[in-house]
Design an enzyme around this catalytic site. Structure first.
Site, PDB file in Angstrom:
ATOM      1  N   LYS A  72       0.873  -1.136  -0.228  1.00 19.80           N
ATOM      2  CA  LYS A  72      -0.061   0.008  -0.046  1.00 19.80           C
ATOM      3  C   LYS A  72       0.880   1.346   0.004  1.00 19.80           C
ATOM      4  CE  LYS A  72      -4.026   1.789   2.626  1.00 19.80           C
ATOM      5  NZ  LYS A  72      -5.004   1.704   3.779  1.00 19.80           N
ATOM      6  N   SER A  78      -9.960   1.536   2.734  1.00 15.76           N
ATOM      7  CA  SER A  78      -8.982   2.419   1.979  1.00 15.76           C
ATOM      8  C   SER A  78      -7.920   1.536   1.181  1.00 15.76           C
ATOM      9  CB  SER A  78      -8.203   3.471   2.862  1.00 15.76           C
ATOM     10  OG  SER A  78      -7.566   2.655   3.630  1.00 15.76           O
ATOM     11  N   SER A 107     -10.149  -1.042   6.793  1.00 12.54           N
ATOM     12  CA  SER A 107      -9.693  -0.784   5.533  1.00 12.54           C
ATOM     13  C   SER A 107      -8.937  -1.934   5.093  1.00 12.54           C
ATOM     14  CB  SER A 107      -8.673   0.575   5.666  1.00 12.54           C
ATOM     15  OG  SER A 107      -9.410   1.542   5.805  1.00 12.54           O
TER      16      SER A 107
END
Ligand SMILES: [Mg+2]
Ligand SMILES: [Zn+2]
Lengths: 482, 477, 94
Positions: free
Chosen positions: A70, A145, A169
């Site tokens: 990420k 997310s 997330s």
């Protein structure tokens, strides 16, 4: 062209690392095979992909199986932009501890994955670099997310990936993309080098196609505490590769607060089917109570914005990142830079958090929210006296259409209600693919997730239970591949 | 408005840079004049993703300060974030302590301590393109070397009444902290910084008036002048019917003027909350033992011991105790002589006259040498007058006092016959004085002694000369 | 209930420039969210301690041992403006 005529990207990470170990598979070929797929990513899952494979390191436990990371994890000299305009092109001078540990264990960086800006969002539409598309339906969101990591793993662009979970997330995008995602116990994985959203909630965790790969990656994320992160802890045990196929004697608690109202009928039906399956594997299933869970979202949407308003103060245009070009005086350097650099959702949360901490409101908001947090932890503690795990649907919905909720922040926030309580309590929870369900408005069936939460440091037991269910559910996580 | 007597009420806030090796929350070495931005890392630059970790030595030094000030040491203390934007503050907040500081309460010489807490220092902001004054420059440059240096902030209760008292008390605090070895406590270098909270109120009342915070007093002289200037300003405002506004003020030592520091736009709301990146500091018995074991004798206690135990005057005892290096020198010399009072007088008098502020430990004249000189004086081997020349020589070149006395030829005349001869000559040459002495005017003997001293270049003892004069004149003592 | 003036005040504290339209929109959105959040006001939380750390942790202190700092070129590499070996900013009093 790989020397290997097989499609090595169909191998599980465990199998790939085993084959590297026996010499059947060249890690460079494996890396290149994934790199080729990631480079033609049509999901906007990656924001950066490595130019070429790293120098192979012999004898690592993971054998060179490439990793998606990420974007909010700092990676030295590699763009680390956290989905934000304000960090566009930013290349940090250091690497996050967990990324370093995984590289040392033989999981080199393949690419950085797209995300909601500073991890604020549940749909990945809040990225300055464009939304990520759900591989199951390009008109729908992958969740957020950590949507880029989830979509990339689901589409086979990378065998596994790192995400972060603050209020869901990891778990929610794993559910919406039909893969496995684990939010560990708070403190299990170092946060050093992870660009912070809400420090007391953020946890890094693994995404993978199956529970075994999830366990394998997680094994190398934990261990001795990181002396650079005051909140990190020694993980008390080694992480096992799960083998369980039964759930005999396991007591599953189903909280009415998180598994009834507000869940789409298709999602709820899939959840109940899996409860039956669990019974057939020897588990007992009974209702449990989390009386303060209905207040979890409120507490979360005070605590997380409050912490974020402070964590994001360092984005000021002085030492890194963008500075608004027209700023001539100090105040306008700050206000213009932050106006131009942050997206609307980030601004909203900074405003909300600043308000909640401001003079006269602290006790009513932040102070109360921290007390609610205590009550929620107490609720879970009481449930775990009688149950091994709390189980819920991961997300109340299947993947929704792009743009469906962007106009209504509150409805987007409410989407997190099944995952936020565990975050507030700091306990581990996994989401595993739970079959498919039809969206309420009709259309093709889409993945749903089954969430299993346990007490702090119960990851081995969670992974074992998840493995037993996974074997019986038989979900094919490679079926959406391009 | 009828004029009333207004009494100043003063409290001090002192920031002390702690003498650790590394910064408060990262492993960068502390900076002492290195080129800009050579002592930084992701943590003290506030880069995204970096996290603070508390330096254990800062806690140790903080506990020592608390012990020295008689504070209550909190078993558990918490770091908070103090949120505000400024270019010298890399994270947009300062990590400090708020409602659970390391040390609470205490007292130093009658001034109560409110609290002592730990925090991180800001970076250095230089205003370029001008003479260095803030006004008029358009660009500033930040050097993060100093950013993150550990600070102890010591806050007193408003127990001080005059500028002079503030300055004296701060000197005692400085001596105490220096003795503890926790800081360089140097105001020029900024390792000791003092702000004052000042208000005035009618004499006899107890409620506090509105206070102002006076900053930038970077010497003891400026502290006195600054506080006095602010007291005068407040008196003037009140006496002309005005009201004091709570604000932060800046003292300009060049003009003695007080100006408001913050622009009106600045609304203060620091939004303190517990730093979620840090966990509470729990003070263990081991940490307390370590701090206790490291505690030296403090200046106030040392002065009391010198005064009561060795019979020194209060003034001499304070001089030795408040300049710890003088006290150390004195005590090192005391091992070699029993004449404590004389040694103390020679250390605080002649030795300091020669060395000024320099540390006597590095003087060529070692404590044992000065002790030997004091013994020689007491034994009548050298007179006080001559000993001053001997000390001057020893401070310059070192050596053995006996040898220096011999080399300078200033040893006391211990040959009575020789001295008696000189006395006889002088008495015979001053018949008038001799007559007065015979008549009972003992004061007249002074002139004779003075002349004998001149003849012997100060090598003779005054009382011995008196005895010989009276002897010569056949006058009984 | 949060109003325009509150939003402007908070934006100033947060050093966020907001356009006229953003102020209006923000006021409405925050009001809605705060209204939802206000439900925690209904709970009886007397005597409940606040949780700031979910995992019980011992001290996490660091030995006072220096480690190498960044090269100044590296420290300054991402700065939007550099002057005289430092990070350049508009003067606070300009
Ligand atoms: Mg302070
Ligand atoms: Zn540093």
């Amino acid at each position: 062209m790989t020397a290997d005529s097989r499609d090595v990207t169909r191998l599980s990470a465990l199998e790939a690392s085993r084959q590297v170990g026996t010499g059947e598979l060249d890690p460079t070929d494996l890396f290149d095979a994934y790199r080729g797929r990631a480079a033609v990513d049509d999901l906007n899952a990656f924001t950066w992909v490595a130019d070429g494979p790293p120098a192979p390191v012999a004898g690592t436990p993971l054998g060179g199986v490439p990793l998606g990371v990420k974007d909010l994890f700092c990676t030295q000299s590699v763009p680390s932009q956290a989905g934000s305009r304000i960090l566009e092109g930013y290349r940090p001078p250091y690497t996050a501890t967990v990324v370093d540990r995984l590289a040392a264990a033989g999981a080199p960086l393949l690419g950085k994955t797209n995300q909601d800006e500073f991890a604020m969002g549940s749909s990945n539409e809040n990225s300055a670099f464009g939304p990520v598309l759900n591989p199951w339906d390009h008109g729908r969101v992958p969740g957020g997310s950590s949507g880029g990591s989830a979509a990339a793993v689901a589409a086979g662009l990378v065998p596994w990936a790192l995400g972060t979970d603050t209020g869901g997330s990891i778990r929610q995008p794993a559910a919406l993309c039909g893969i496995v995602g684990l939010k560990p116990t708070y403190g299990a994985v170092s946060r050093y080098g992870m660009i912070a959203f809400a420090s007391s909630l953020d946890q890094a965790g693994p995404f993978a196609r199956d529970v075994t790969d999830t366990a394998l990656l997680f094994r190398h994320m934990v261990g001795d505490r990181d002396c650079c992160d005051s909140t990190s802890v020694d993980y008390p045990t080694r992480i096992d590769l799960p083998t369980a196929r039964r759930l005999d004697g396991i007591r599953l608690g189903v909280p009415a607060e998180l598994a009834g109202d507000g869940i789409e009928p298709g999602v709820l039906a899939a959840f109940e089917d899996t409860l039956d399956l669990a019974r057939s594997l020897g588990a007992t299933v009974a209702a449990c109570r989390l009386p303060h869970a209905p207040h979890a979202l409120s507490a979360y949407y005070v605590i997380a914005p409050a912490e974020c308003s402070s964590n994001l103060a360092r984005f000021d245009g002085v030492r890194f990142g963008m500075r608004a070009p027209e700023s001539t005086d100090l105040i306008s350097m700050y206000t213009q830079t932050r106006h131009d650099g942050f997206g609307p959702e980030v601004k909203r949360r900074i405003m909300l958090g600043t308000y909640a901490l401001s003079s006269g409101y602290y006790d009513a908001y932040y102070g109360r929210a921290q007390r609610v947090r205590t009550k929620i932890s107490d609720d879970f503690r009481a449930v775990f006296d009688d149950f091994d795990f709390v189980v819920t649907p991961t997300s109340p919905t299947v993947a929704f259409e792009l743009g469906a909720k962007t106009g209504d922040p509150l409805s987007m926030y409410l989407n997190d209600f099944c995952t936020v309580p565990m975050s507030l309590a700091g306990i581990p929870a996994i989401s595993i693919p739970n079959g498919l369900a039809r969206p309420p408005a009709g259309g093709d069936e889409l993945p749903t997730g089954f969430q299993i939460a346990g007490p702090a440091f119960s990851e081995n037991r969670i992974l074992a239970a998840a493995h037993a269910l996974e074997q019986e559910l038989g979900f094919d996580s490679t079926r959406v591949r391009p | 408005m009828t004029p009333v007597d207004l009494e100043p009420v003063i409290g001090l806030e002192i920031h002390v840079q702690l003498l650790t090796r590394t910064k408060m929350f990262c492993s960068c070495a502390l900076s002492f004049g290195e080129p800009p931005n050579t002592r930084t890392c992701p943590v003290c630059l506030g880069l995204p993703g970096s996290l603070p970790v508390v330096n254990e030595r800062s806690i140790h030094l903080g506990l020592m300060i608390g012990m020295a000030l008689g504070s209550e040491l909190a078993p558990r203390s918490i770091f908070h974030r103090k949120n505000y934007f400024y270019p010298d503050l890399p994270k947009g907040y300062q990590i400090s302590q708020y409602d659970e500081p390391l040390c609470l309460g205490g007292d130093l010489d009658g001034v109560r301590i409110h609290r002592v807490h730990l925090e991180e220092d800001a970076a250095k902001l230089t205003h370029a393109g001008s003479t260095g004054r803030i006004q008029g420059s358009s660009r500033s440059v930040v050097d993060f070397n100093r950013g993150g240096t550990p600070l102890a902030e010591i806050v007193t209760e408003p127990d001080i009444r005059t500028a002079e008292q503030a300055s004296d008390w701060l000197k005692l605090l400085r001596a105490t902290l220096r003795r503890l070895g926790v800081s360089n406590v140097n105001m020029d270098e900024g390792s000791l910084r003092c702000d004052a909270n000042i208000s005035v109120r009618p004499v006899g009342t107890t409620t506090l008036g509105t206070k102002t915070e006076l900053k930038n007093m970077n010497s003891f002289r400026f502290i006195e002048r600054g506080i006095n200037a602010e007291i005068a300003r407040q008196r003037e405002v009140i006496e002309s019917g005005g009201k004091i506004v709570q604000e932060t003020l800046h003292f300009d030592p060049a003009t003695d003027r007080i100006t408001s520091l913050r622009s009106k736009e600045e609304a203060h709301d620091y939004r303190y909350f517990p730093d979620p990146d840090l966990i509470p500091v729990a003070i263990t018995p081991r940490m307390l033992d370590d701090a206790r074991a490291a505690m030296p004798e403090l200046p106030a206690a040392r002065a009391a011991r010198f005064e009561a135990g060795l019979g020194l005057t209060a003034d001499t005892a304070h001089q030795l105790a408040f300049r710890g290096e003088l006290g150390d020198y004195f005590e090192a010399g005391l091992v070699h002589t029993g004449h404590a009072q004389q040694l103390a007088i020679w250390v605080t008098g002649e030795l300091v006259r020669h060395l000024g502020d320099a540390d006597p430990a590095s003087s060529p004249l070692q404590p044992a040498g000065l002790a030997a000189l004091v013994d020689l004086i007491a034994a009548g081997r050298v007179t006080r007058t001559a000993a001053k020349d001997v000390l001057a020589e020893l401070v310059l070149k070192g050596g053995d006092p006996v040898a220096v006395i011999a080399a300078l030829g200033v040893g006391a005349i211990d040959d009575s016959d020789q001295l008696a001869g000189i006395v006889a000559t002088v008495v015979d040459a001053n018949p008038d004085a001799a007559e007065k002495i015979r008549a009972g005017n003992r004061k007249a003997i002074g002139a004779i002694i003075g002349q004998v001293m001149r003849e012997t270049k100060g090598r003779a003892d005054g009382s011995e000369i008196t005895r010989l004069v009276l002897d010569r004149l056949g006058v009984g003592d | 209930m949060i109003d325009r003036a509150d939003v402007l005040h908070v934006a100033r504290l947060a050093r966020l420039d907001l356009t006229e339209a953003e102020v209006t929109q923000m006021t409405g959105e925050l009001a809605k969210v705060l209204d939802h959040i206000a439900r925690i006001g209904e709970l009886d939380l007397d005597g409940v301690p606040p949780t700031s750390h979910v995992v019980d942790l011992g001290n996490a202190l660091r030995p006072d041992v220096p480690r190498p700092s960044l090269d100044p070129e590296v420290a300054l590499a991402s700065a939007p403006a550099v002057a005289d070996g430092g990070f350049a900013v508009p003067s606070p009093q300009a």
